[in-house]
Design a protein around this motif. Structure first.
Motif, PDB file in Angstrom:
ATOM      1  N   LEU A  46       0.847  -1.194   0.000  1.00  0.00           N
ATOM      2  CA  LEU A  46       0.000   0.000   0.000  1.00  0.00           C
ATOM      3  C   LEU A  46       0.881   1.242   0.000  1.00  0.00           C
ATOM      4  CD1 LEU A  46      -2.544  -0.973   2.808  1.00  0.00           C
ATOM      5  CD2 LEU A  46      -2.635  -1.516   0.382  1.00  0.00           C
ATOM      6  N   ASN A  47       0.288   2.373  -0.407  1.00  0.00           N
ATOM      7  CA  ASN A  47       1.089   3.583  -0.235  1.00  0.00           C
ATOM      8  C   ASN A  47       1.076   3.986   1.235  1.00  0.00           C
ATOM      9  OD1 ASN A  47      -1.006   5.488   0.372  1.00  0.00           O
ATOM     10  ND2 ASN A  47      -1.539   5.546  -1.812  1.00  0.00           N
ATOM     11  N   GLN A  65      -2.241   5.129   2.881  1.00  0.00           N
ATOM     12  CA  GLN A  65      -3.234   4.065   3.077  1.00  0.00           C
ATOM     13  C   GLN A  65      -2.839   3.182   4.250  1.00  0.00           C
ATOM     14  OE1 GLN A  65      -3.113   2.153  -0.739  1.00  0.00           O
ATOM     15  NE2 GLN A  65      -4.651   3.503  -1.651  1.00  0.00           N
ATOM     16  N   LYS A  66      -1.565   2.845   4.290  1.00  0.00           N
ATOM     17  CA  LYS A  66      -1.082   1.954   5.346  1.00  0.00           C
ATOM     18  C   LYS A  66      -1.243   2.619   6.711  1.00  0.00           C
ATOM     19  CE  LYS A  66       3.171  -0.299   6.909  1.00  0.00           C
ATOM     20  NZ  LYS A  66       4.546  -0.666   6.560  1.00  0.00           N
ATOM     21  N   TRP A  83      -8.544   6.643   1.262  1.00  0.00           N
ATOM     22  CA  TRP A  83      -7.343   5.870   1.607  1.00  0.00           C
ATOM     23  C   TRP A  83      -7.733   4.537   2.220  1.00  0.00           C
ATOM     24  CZ3 TRP A  83      -4.415  10.320   4.598  1.00  0.00           C
ATOM     25  CH2 TRP A  83      -3.785  11.155   3.658  1.00  0.00           C
ATOM     26  N   ARG A  96      -9.692   2.218  -0.472  1.00  0.00           N
ATOM     27  CA  ARG A  96      -8.798   1.639  -1.485  1.00  0.00           C
ATOM     28  C   ARG A  96      -7.727   0.763  -0.851  1.00  0.00           C
ATOM     29  NH1 ARG A  96      -8.442   6.845  -5.304  1.00  0.00           N
ATOM     30  NH2 ARG A  96     -10.614   6.793  -5.950  1.00  0.00           N
ATOM     31  N   GLY A  97      -7.253   1.182   0.309  1.00  0.00           N
ATOM     32  CA  GLY A  97      -6.242   0.394   1.012  1.00  0.00           C
ATOM     33  C   GLY A  97      -6.765  -0.995   1.344  1.00  0.00           C
ATOM     34  N   SER A 136      -7.051  -3.135  -1.819  1.00  0.00           N
ATOM     35  CA  SER A 136      -5.746  -3.643  -2.264  1.00  0.00           C
ATOM     36  C   SER A 136      -5.255  -4.751  -1.353  1.00  0.00           C
ATOM     37  CB  SER A 136      -4.688  -2.530  -2.264  1.00  0.00           C
ATOM     38  OG  SER A 136      -5.156  -1.422  -2.963  1.00  0.00           O
ATOM     39  N   LEU A 137      -5.484  -4.554  -0.054  1.00  0.00           N
ATOM     40  CA  LEU A 137      -5.053  -5.548   0.921  1.00  0.00           C
ATOM     41  C   LEU A 137      -5.724  -6.892   0.635  1.00  0.00           C
ATOM     42  CD1 LEU A 137      -3.197  -5.302   3.379  1.00  0.00           C
ATOM     43  CD2 LEU A 137      -5.212  -4.875   4.790  1.00  0.00           C
TER      44      LEU A 137
END
Lengths: 180, 235
Positions: A131-132, A135-136, A166, A169-170, A173-174
């Protein structure tokens, strides 16, 4: 966390009314969970109360655990975290200040300081790293400090819509990454 | 709840576990979880995926007082038995314990109302105890103003999945009347009864608690077992 097989054995015995097993289950898991409570609640007295409430619940509901809930420590973490979240949200924000612990908390590893522990953590760690940073940070702060969207806007000085995006989307993606 | 689209379900489940779903949305989602296996499953899956974050938080040795408190709550007689040698003294201790609890509770109400609201003091109280005479709920009321206060004391352990505790007035004439659902934990809750319910309360000597489906009795009368009863005491 202790060996899962041992925790499962202790939980099963607890469900059958064995208090010694329950005490052992508590001893093995409490240091981790109490650390989490302190991190989320910032106040020792609240953390102690939440631990008590959560473990009383575990004792009475031990027989409701099943494998779909994941490993025993996943289940215990959920019970403790949801109780802690309820506690945080039921307090007025002004009550949540405990400077002595605030200082202690700041000595602890921040959300971006990760030490890799265990295989499940490896997979999660690797995916969190994909993640960016924003986001993290938003996800980890929500999880270990129980911050609301609003509190995250203050902590990160970013607008609410950005924070929500964030996190959304985070998490997406996770999920994709962990499914690989 | 099949009308939740998969993406939305995923999103809500993830934010529920993370803790960023809060307030009314969180409560509503919890209700949906009770109704739907796919929703519960989605939550369990997310718990397994992100709860390992907790393993990274530094461990802190818990003080002994935490386990002591748990032990006392799952085994309320421990404190008493530790001090006992024979059944006679056990009996005395238990009665004394129950009585002192009742006295403390009544005193606490007096003190609370002496300091905060002397005019509208609550003038009735009912205490629901469990088999060991440990108080579970305290219900107090004012028969003039219709104020009613409910305080869960040690009821949390009773919590049953997918069930609710409903409080009933047992009027001297007529059928039980509901006073609503009881919280098992949290702070004291206060409400003001409608004039109609107040008039029923004025003709009531006892209260009861029954186990009902979530949301309360669908019929307006107790449908589940009556678990506890308590007399109303005038203060």
């Amino acid at each position: 966390m202790a060996e899962q097989a041992e925790l499962l054995r202790l939980l099963q015995a607890s469900a059958q009314g064995n208090q010694q097993s329950f005490e052992k289950l508590y001893q093995l898991t409490a240091p981790n969970l109490f650390g989490l409570c302190l991190r989320m609640l910032k106040r020792r007295d609240w953390a102690e109360e939440v631990m008590q409430e959560a473990f009383v619940k575990v004792w009475h509901h031990a027989s409701e655990y099943h494998q779909d809930r994941g490993q025993v420590n996943t289940w215990l973490t959920s019970i403790v975290r949801y109780r802690a979240l309820d506690r945080i949200r039921s307090q007025k924000p002004t009550e949540a200040l405990d400077e002595s612990h605030e200082q202690k908390a700041s000595d602890a590893p921040g959300p971006m300081d990760w030490a890799v522990k265990g295989t499940e953590m490896n997979a999660l760690e690797a995916c969190l790293d994909e993640l960016n940073d924003n986001q993290k940070e938003a996800i980890v702060l929500s999880f270990i400090e129980g911050l609301t969207h609003q509190e995250l806007t203050e902590r990160t000085e970013s607008p609410l819509g950005t924070i929500k995006s964030w996190i959304r989307r985070g998490l997406q993606s996770l999920k994709r990454c962990l499914a690989k | 709840m099949n009308y939740l689209k998969p993406e939305l379900l995923e999103q809500l489940a993830a934010e529920y576990v993370l803790g960023t779903l809060h307030g009314g949305a969180r409560r509503r989602f919890e209700q949906l979880m009770m109704e739907s296996y796919p929703i519960r499953s989605a939550v369990w899956e997310w718990e397994q995926q992100i709860n390992p974050i907790a393993n990274n938080v530094p461990k802190v040795p818990p003080p002994d007082s935490i386990w002591k408190g748990i032990d006392e709550r799952i085994n309320p007689q421990t404190r008493i038995e530790d001090k006992q040698t024979g059944w006679r003294s056990l009996f005395l201790w238990q009665s004394w314990g129950a009585m002192s609890t009742a006295i403390a509770v009544v005193l606490a109400i007096f003190i609370a109302y002496q300091t905060s609201a002397p005019v509208d003091a609550l003038n009735q109280v009912a205490v629901f105890n469990d088999d060991q005479n440990q108080p579970l709920w305290l219900v107090s009321s004012n028969t003039k103003t219709g104020q009613l206060a409910i305080k869960p004391i040690n009821a949390e352990a009773l919590e049953v999945d997918n069930k609710a505790f409903e409080l009933w007035m047992l009027p001297t004439n007529g059928q039980p009347r509901s006073l609503g659902l009881l919280p098992v934990s949290g702070k004291r809750q206060e409400m003001v009864l409608s004039p109609q319910l107040l008039s029923v309360l004025q003709a009531t000597n006892g209260l009861a608690i029954s186990l009902e489906p979530l949301g309360g009795s669908p019929t307006g009368l107790p449908t589940g077992p009556v678990l506890y009863q308590a007399p109303i005491l005038a203060l």
